[in-house]
Design a protein around this motif. Structure first.
Motif, PDB file in Angstrom:
ATOM      1  N   ARG A 252      35.375 -24.360 -15.271  1.00  0.00           N
ATOM      2  CA  ARG A 252      35.450 -25.820 -15.295  1.00  0.00           C
ATOM      3  C   ARG A 252      36.569 -26.298 -16.207  1.00  0.00           C
ATOM      4  O   ARG A 252      37.348 -27.189 -15.845  1.00  0.00           O
ATOM      5  N   THR A 253      36.651 -25.707 -17.386  1.00  0.00           N
ATOM      6  CA  THR A 253      37.646 -26.144 -18.372  1.00  0.00           C
ATOM      7  C   THR A 253      39.061 -25.896 -17.876  1.00  0.00           C
ATOM      8  O   THR A 253      39.939 -26.771 -17.968  1.00  0.00           O
ATOM      9  N   CYS A 255      40.091 -25.418 -14.740  1.00  0.00           N
ATOM     10  CA  CYS A 255      40.426 -26.112 -13.501  1.00  0.00           C
ATOM     11  C   CYS A 255      40.691 -27.593 -13.686  1.00  0.00           C
ATOM     12  O   CYS A 255      41.280 -28.234 -12.804  1.00  0.00           O
ATOM     13  N   THR A 256      40.289 -28.182 -14.812  1.00  0.00           N
ATOM     14  CA  THR A 256      40.638 -29.577 -15.074  1.00  0.00           C
ATOM     15  C   THR A 256      42.147 -29.756 -15.176  1.00  0.00           C
ATOM     16  O   THR A 256      42.667 -30.847 -14.924  1.00  0.00           O
ATOM     17  N   ARG A 257      42.847 -28.684 -15.497  1.00  0.00           N
ATOM     18  CA  ARG A 257      44.308 -28.770 -15.628  1.00  0.00           C
ATOM     19  C   ARG A 257      44.986 -28.929 -14.276  1.00  0.00           C
ATOM     20  O   ARG A 257      46.140 -29.359 -14.204  1.00  0.00           O
ATOM     21  N   GLU A 260      46.273 -32.408 -13.623  1.00  0.00           N
ATOM     22  CA  GLU A 260      47.424 -32.901 -14.375  1.00  0.00           C
ATOM     23  C   GLU A 260      48.680 -32.879 -13.498  1.00  0.00           C
ATOM     24  O   GLU A 260      48.707 -32.223 -12.454  1.00  0.00           O
TER      25      GLU A 260
END
Length: 308
Positions: A252-253, A255-257, A260
């Motif tokens: 999750r952490t 893949c938030t990128r 961007e």
């Protein structure tokens, strides 16, 4: 390295059963490589790392002592166990690992030990198994920790050789894999293929980015979907392959990128990648134990060369 590699002779049809004494015939059918065991006390083997040797020796001692305490079909006699223990200690010392504190030196000593410590009678077999696990289990865990470090070192610069396929994100029963063509090293998933994903497109020079994986997913699973819809579906499919909270948090952490600017051009985080496959199992009686940790938690494949 296999436990069989510590022996010169193996059970065969040429055994003279008339010479076998009750309770001793199994050890007589196997011929320990004494020269190999002695050499391990004074240095490493040319063909195997100390880590691989230590794993195999730990497995050999564990299997043989458990066999002595349960089935009485051990492969080594007392003198050979002493040699194996000495070799084991020497290899562990070279690796800088803590030595197991065995309260006996050989099979006969183990027999005396379990009789003095209430491991006879009903439930004795399980008690002896647990005893050996308690003595050698921490060593096995320490070796597995070192193997983890070795895998990280080996894969930090990407896979060696020519990229052919990536088997990953399995859900449900694990895939069963065969070597279909040994000449060309082609593998085939013959069972549970529907439970995993297989990326076999050529590896781009800029590495395997999230955009590449999404494009592959669109072409093979959602041909009518747009890129955002396909990316969301792929993320959800990858997330389903994880069943531990730490792994889910990592995915999750990271893949938030992707949300961007230029995030789709970041290296894709590939979960649950099959590094290798051992077709043998303990249930089948042919468990080799040669390949530790068949799956890697996560894999990144960055550019193989600087991108201009």
């Amino acid at each position: 390295m296999q436990t069989d590699d510590f022996f010169l002779g193996r059970p065969g049809e040429d055994v003279d059963w008339t010479d076998c004494k009750s309770g001793e015939w199994v050890c007589q059918m196997w011929e320990l490589d004494v020269e190999l065991m002695e050499s391990l006390r004074f240095g490493s083997l040319p063909a195997h790392s100390d880590l691989d040797v230590a794993v195999a020796l730990t497995r050999l001692l564990h299997e043989d002592l458990v066999a002595r305490g349960t089935r009485h079909d051990e492969r080594m006699n007392d003198e050979e166990v002493v040699l194996a223990v000495k070799a084991h200690r020497a290899v562990l010392e070279r690796l800088g690992l803590e030595l197991p504190q065995l309260p006996f030196r050989h099979h006969s000593g183990f027999y005396d030990y379990w009789r003095k410590n209430d491991m006879s009678g009903g439930g004795g077999w399980q008690a002896r198994r647990e005893c050996i696990e308690g003595l050698l289990g921490p060593t096995r865990q320490a070796l597995e920790d070192q193997q983890e470090v070795e895998y990280e070192r080996r894969f930090k610069n990407g896979p060696r050789g020519t990229f052919k396929n990536l088997i990953f994100a399995a859900v449900g029963p694990k895939p069963k894999i065969v070597l279909r063509d040994a000449v060309n090293n082609d593998v085939e998933i013959v069972q549970n293929a529907e439970n995993c994903l297989v990326y076999s497109d050529p590896m781009p020079a800029q590495g395997l980015t999230w955009r590449h994986v999404v494009t592959w997913w669109q072409a093979n699973h959602l041909p009518t979907a747009g890129e955002p819809e396909a990316a969301d579906a792929l993320y959800r499919r990858l997330y389903r392959s994880l069943d531990s909270l730490p792994e889910q948090t990592v995915l999750r952490t990271y893949c938030t990128r992707y949300a961007e600017p230029d995030g789709f051009d970041l290296p894709a985080l590939i979960p649950q990648v099959y590094l290798h496959y051992d077709p043998y199992t303990r249930k089948s009686g042919g468990h080799s134990g040669a390949l530790h940790r068949q799956r890697m938690d996560f894999l990144l494949l960055p550019p193989t060369a600087p991108v201009s």
